[in-house]
Scaffold this active site. Sequence first.
Site, PDB file in Angstrom:
ATOM      1  N   ASP A 166       0.822  -1.226   0.000  1.00  0.00           N
ATOM      2  CA  ASP A 166       0.000   0.000   0.000  1.00  0.00           C
ATOM      3  C   ASP A 166       0.856   1.275   0.000  1.00  0.00           C
ATOM      4  OD1 ASP A 166      -1.726   2.094   0.721  1.00  0.00           O
ATOM      5  OD2 ASP A 166      -2.318   1.206   2.644  1.00  0.00           O
ATOM      6  N   HIS A 207      -3.865   4.557   6.577  1.00  0.00           N
ATOM      7  CA  HIS A 207      -2.766   4.022   5.767  1.00  0.00           C
ATOM      8  C   HIS A 207      -1.404   4.308   6.401  1.00  0.00           C
ATOM      9  CE1 HIS A 207      -5.382   3.124   2.299  1.00  0.00           C
ATOM     10  NE2 HIS A 207      -6.048   4.199   2.694  1.00  0.00           N
TER      11      HIS A 207
END
Lengths: 574, 574
Positions: A214, A387
């Site tokens: 990610d 994130h």
Amino acid sequence: MELEPVRLDRLNSDTLIVPAPPSTPYVRVIPLGGCGEIGRNMTVVETNDDLVIVDCGLMFPDDEMYGVDVVINDFTYVRERTAKLRALLVTHGHEDHIGGIPYFLREFPQTPIVGTPLSLALIKAKSREQKLGEMSLVQVGPGDRVRYGSIDAEFVHINHSVAGACALALRTPVGTIFHTGDFKFDQTPIDGKPADFAGIARIGDEGVLCMLSDSTNAERPGHTLSERIVGEAFTSIFSHAKGRILIASFASNVPRIQQAVDHAVRFGRKVTFLGRSMQNVVHFSSELGHLRIPAETVVKIEDIDNFPPERVLVVTTGSQGEPMSGLARMSVRDHPRFRIVPGDTVVISATPIPGNEKSVYKTVNNLAKLGATVIHGTDGKSHVSGHASQEELLLMLNLVRPEFFIPIHGEYRMLLQHARLAVQTGVESDNVFVLENGDVLQFTSEFCDKIGKTYGGHVFVDGSGVGDIGEAVLRDRKALSNDGIMVVVVAIDSEEARVTAGPDLISKGLFYLPEAGGVLDELRTETLAMIQEVSVEGMRDVNTVKEHIRSGLAKSIYARTKRRPVVIPVVMEV
Amino acid sequence: MELEPVRLDRLNSDTLIVPAPPSTPYVRVIPLGGCGEIGRNMTVVETNDDLVIVDCGLMFPDDEMYGVDVVINDFTYVRERTAKLRALLVTHGHEDHIGGIPYFLREFPQTPIVGTPLSLALIKAKSREQKLGEMSLVQVGPGDRVRYGSIDAEFVHINHSVAGACALALRTPVGTIFHTGDFKFDQTPIDGKPADFAGIARIGDEGVLCMLSDSTNAERPGHTLSERIVGEAFTSIFSHAKGRILIASFASNVPRIQQAVDHAVRFGRKVTFLGRSMQNVVHFSSELGHLRIPAETVVKIEDIDNFPPERVLVVTTGSQGEPMSGLARMSVRDHPRFRIVPGDTVVISATPIPGNEKSVYKTVNNLAKLGATVIHGTDGKSHVSGHASQEELLLMLNLVRPEFFIPIHGEYRMLLQHARLAVQTGVESDNVFVLENGDVLQFTSEFCDKIGKTYGGHVFVDGSGVGDIGEAVLRDRKALSNDGIMVVVVAIDSEEARVTAGPDLISKGLFYLPEAGGVLDELRTETLAMIQEVSVEGMRDVNTVKEHIRSGLAKSIYARTKRRPVVIPVVMEV
């Protein structure tokens, strides 16, 4: 400051032909979406005999995609290998990871869909809305392993802004592919379960051939703050607010909803949930044990006025300022069941997704005008990202120690920064692949190389049509949106080469008509003159007449207004 | 955390009638733009006999303003008082403060325009582009005072991201109106001239009736960093970069350009300037002494390849990712004279204006794909804001100590936060006015109140038309942009009540036509059937036929495609 670009020479493959599989065992990794963009994440992992897909998301259209509802992936690569398709593995239940599934299932209805309970519940809700038939759902939990032919998938618990998020270790005959999904490392998560560090380290110890990770926050230094920070902001807000409190969040952000509910309990407020998706998620998550809400805390929206303002919490959708969401409608007094009054405190517990800034701030301004105190997530306290930032990305790289690395889930600048981080942890720079959607990367026991490119472009969904509009239609819509349209209709007797009716001029989006009557009359007269200038031979050819009208009228309109509408001449022969 | 909203009950005036002036002396303050929005700043200051205007800016259209080129102010209030109009005072030369002047001068060509040399130079350049006639320009310097009837204007030096920026003290018979313009307090500015603290304090000591102040960064705590910080970032970048350096900045940011040039000199690089507005500003600013560039440092873009990469600096426009700007064109290899190569370092020395994020990041991604190292202003070092943060706004309030306060230049949320700051410094909360554009605030020696509202709405400029399109046209353009248009043309013999030609269907932006032929044929057949269902009487009435076609065809298209194009039936009687 990092100024050394990583090697980019692998980026320029444009062959569309994937060579026939070699007789040696291979594993291929093909990102179909999410590389070089935010949204529609989807990755194919394929061995000689089997193919699994990780996630199948959607992307919301940008401003240039006029009238497009959503953007999904091109399934051609999978379609050409339907016989090998074994399963769709889902890392977590966000739209950019599951939103494409209904479209996928129209083509591949029997595919087992494998995921944790909340992911499956969200997919089921979605399929009900779209009236899909029976699905083949396979429920797993963190730590579970499922085997599809030569591919063994292990689900690994990580932290993210939704419950039940997992990374995936895909063991294949050639080696292990580790896909992080969307993740952060939260040392003090609300559910008390930090990421499975031991599990990730064990998989790393076994040896990982390639990691996909990610990249959303790859440009952000340091460590993403813990979800618990939001709790501290909530405590301060709940301590000060004298009136009602509204918290807007993504419906799927179960940890955030839990914190809101916990504060309602602690400060003696009743809670009500607004927005269909919010109500859905609260329902599923409570059933699945992800969300713990004392029954006596929840009240219906209809009953909320029975409680004094300082005893009320409303948890709602609309954190992105979406025009039809509850919060946006409240902000313009258009909500059927809820009215903002002075003294209300509104917490927008999210940050705007790029492109949504204007609509979010519009909602903030409108709420403030109604007298609400508005606290928005850009203060860095009432929202934290889901994130991983740079330190966490480095930690993940050091835990997994992959031989090859593919940054995914981000715009190009983020992928590139993530690639640099990988090199810093010791991944060979030749082993880092900044891929484009559709790139086919193949590993054998000897080699790794990009062997070709499949279709990775945008598929537009517009109304009920999937993939039936393309750039040409969007260009037309853009032209129409700039200066509108002018249609000229004229009936011609081509035998006698004369105009029998018209020309009639119909415009839309070009002038303010009540004031443009005079201009239209002049243009009509000019158009008639243009037609009468056409020769007798020309008059017998409809296309000649059309072209005369189109170019002449476009010039007249531009000379008068400096506008360039789409001009459509219609010539009827009667 | 501030949770107390300020009083808002003065906001809801909707009378459009300004009462006749009382016989007692008054001064009115009317913001015509810039309150509740970013852009088109313009304020009217009016006494019984005289009227001056502070700034006349433009605003760039947002996504919902389809096809609009720029947005300016409604000049009605000034038009109704043309006899009193004495001067247009300009605080500084940014587009949102001077961009509306060419439109203003079309109506009021003789108005003296008063400003510092760079502001006037930028206005002159603009008027040349738009081919305006002779202007009446009045040049002033910081500290100068000019009198227009009962209004005496003093220009006061402040810091901002353009040279020659001033605040204004407008002395009137009723009291002094202090207008900050756009400002920050830079203790270490590049030109060595901090804001005129002594001058501001002196004006405050004399007594200020009302202050209007820049609210852009009112939500930002602390102090905006000095322009000198950018110099430190530049030093680090120039020390590391091995290839060419490109710096993108607003053309009008003269202090930024000076820093770029200074670094070129220090590190032995030649500098070239790209972009018409950049070249213009460099030319004017050098002439006026705002910009000091050693002649031997500047080279032409054509000669740049004669120098090794490590000896080259390019200063360019395009920091907002504007599609036709030099930087955006370079990023897609479309620039006629400049090609990005691996090893180039691109510094975007600006932050995206809200709404421009996507285009800026698109440019960043494209530049990175070409192999450039891209450093963008969101790192907080290679760009600093030109607007005061909370500590500076508080300092300005404490220096000026106004009796009344009007936050201007910002969205509503910013104005509201600025209002709270004013109350914190001791301004009575009843004396703080969060105004909307067009609100007329009147001060006499006895009272201050909002006495009415004039036209403060958006005036759209589209092509050569100013104010001739409105919401209805924009709605049409929006509808066209969503699902396109379908035009149906049919010729009818109304005597015999029969179709003599057509129906012909012409669509634009609805289908991808090469694949939609079958659908079009079906729709044509259905339309013919619809017309044939109309009664003989109905056939004689064109509007009946039209409405049958419109509603029937819209339904057919929606049933097939779930799209709702604009449907226009054209019925010709022949």
